[in-house]
Design a protein around this motif. Sequence first.
Motif, PDB file in Angstrom:
ATOM      1  N   LEU A   7      36.930  40.641  24.595  1.00 48.80           N
ATOM      2  CA  LEU A   7      35.760  40.379  25.445  1.00 48.80           C
ATOM      3  C   LEU A   7      36.054  40.739  26.897  1.00 48.80           C
ATOM      4  N   GLN A   8      37.217  40.345  27.392  1.00 50.48           N
ATOM      5  CA  GLN A   8      37.586  40.681  28.772  1.00 50.48           C
ATOM      6  C   GLN A   8      37.695  42.185  28.951  1.00 50.48           C
ATOM      7  N   ARG A   9      38.258  42.866  27.970  1.00 51.04           N
ATOM      8  CA  ARG A   9      38.358  44.329  28.027  1.00 51.04           C
ATOM      9  C   ARG A   9      36.981  44.963  28.116  1.00 51.04           C
ATOM     10  N   ASP A  10      36.056  44.506  27.272  1.00 55.31           N
ATOM     11  CA  ASP A  10      34.704  45.072  27.271  1.00 55.31           C
ATOM     12  C   ASP A  10      33.991  44.804  28.586  1.00 55.31           C
ATOM     13  N   TRP A  11      34.110  43.584  29.106  1.00 55.91           N
ATOM     14  CA  TRP A  11      33.474  43.257  30.388  1.00 55.91           C
ATOM     15  C   TRP A  11      34.031  44.132  31.504  1.00 55.91           C
ATOM     16  N   GLU A  16      31.523  48.814  36.485  1.00 55.79           N
ATOM     17  CA  GLU A  16      31.920  49.984  37.263  1.00 55.79           C
ATOM     18  C   GLU A  16      32.297  49.641  38.696  1.00 55.79           C
ATOM     19  N   THR A  17      31.826  48.511  39.197  1.00 56.03           N
ATOM     20  CA  THR A  17      32.152  48.116  40.571  1.00 56.03           C
ATOM     21  C   THR A  17      33.451  47.310  40.650  1.00 56.03           C
ATOM     22  N   ALA A  90      43.349  49.609  35.993  1.00 52.85           N
ATOM     23  CA  ALA A  90      43.907  50.477  34.947  1.00 52.85           C
ATOM     24  C   ALA A  90      44.953  49.741  34.117  1.00 52.85           C
ATOM     25  N   ALA A  91      45.832  48.999  34.768  1.00 57.04           N
ATOM     26  CA  ALA A  91      46.875  48.257  34.048  1.00 57.04           C
ATOM     27  C   ALA A  91      46.270  47.174  33.163  1.00 57.04           C
ATOM     28  N   MET A  92      45.245  46.498  33.662  1.00 63.75           N
ATOM     29  CA  MET A  92      44.613  45.435  32.875  1.00 63.75           C
ATOM     30  C   MET A  92      43.874  46.008  31.673  1.00 63.75           C
ATOM     31  N   LEU A  93      43.219  47.142  31.836  1.00 60.49           N
ATOM     32  CA  LEU A  93      42.542  47.772  30.690  1.00 60.49           C
ATOM     33  C   LEU A  93      43.553  48.141  29.611  1.00 60.49           C
ATOM     34  N   GLN A  94      44.696  48.678  30.019  1.00 57.73           N
ATOM     35  CA  GLN A  94      45.736  49.034  29.059  1.00 57.73           C
ATOM     36  C   GLN A  94      46.288  47.776  28.381  1.00 57.73           C
ATOM     37  N   TYR A  95      46.535  46.717  29.142  1.00 59.99           N
ATOM     38  CA  TYR A  95      47.035  45.440  28.608  1.00 59.99           C
ATOM     39  C   TYR A  95      46.046  44.839  27.607  1.00 59.99           C
ATOM     40  N   LEU A  96      44.765  44.914  27.907  1.00 62.49           N
ATOM     41  CA  LEU A  96      43.744  44.308  27.059  1.00 62.49           C
ATOM     42  C   LEU A  96      43.440  45.121  25.806  1.00 62.49           C
ATOM     43  N   GLU A  97      43.934  46.345  25.749  1.00 58.70           N
ATOM     44  CA  GLU A  97      43.771  47.154  24.530  1.00 58.70           C
ATOM     45  C   GLU A  97      44.623  46.547  23.447  1.00 58.70           C
TER      46      GLU A  97
END
Length: 97
Positions: A7-11, A16-17, A90-97
């Motif tokens: 859910l956090q990844r999707d949010w 975009e901001t 970017a790091a958080m998106l990778q972590y949340l994958e």
Amino acid sequence: RWSRFPLQRDWLRECETCTGPVLIMDVRDSFFQLDPFGPGSGPITGLQVFQEHPGQKTTHWLAEWPIRKCKGLKYDEVMLCSGTTIGTRAAMLQYLE
């Protein structure tokens, strides 16, 4: 409990901001003495994780068996907290994958 990560990844993907540092945490972990993004806070680079209390170790019965069963490992280290994590977008998106 684990559904929070997708859910956090999707949010975060949809926002975009949201271009600055990202902090995710459990409600029970949220006690701030200062603004984590305010003056005097350190730079946020990459992914930053935090250790649990020194007494919360990988030899705890709740953590030891899945580590041993899934990874075939046994070690005695302080656990990292998945409830509080901060990093760049970017790091958080990778972590949340």
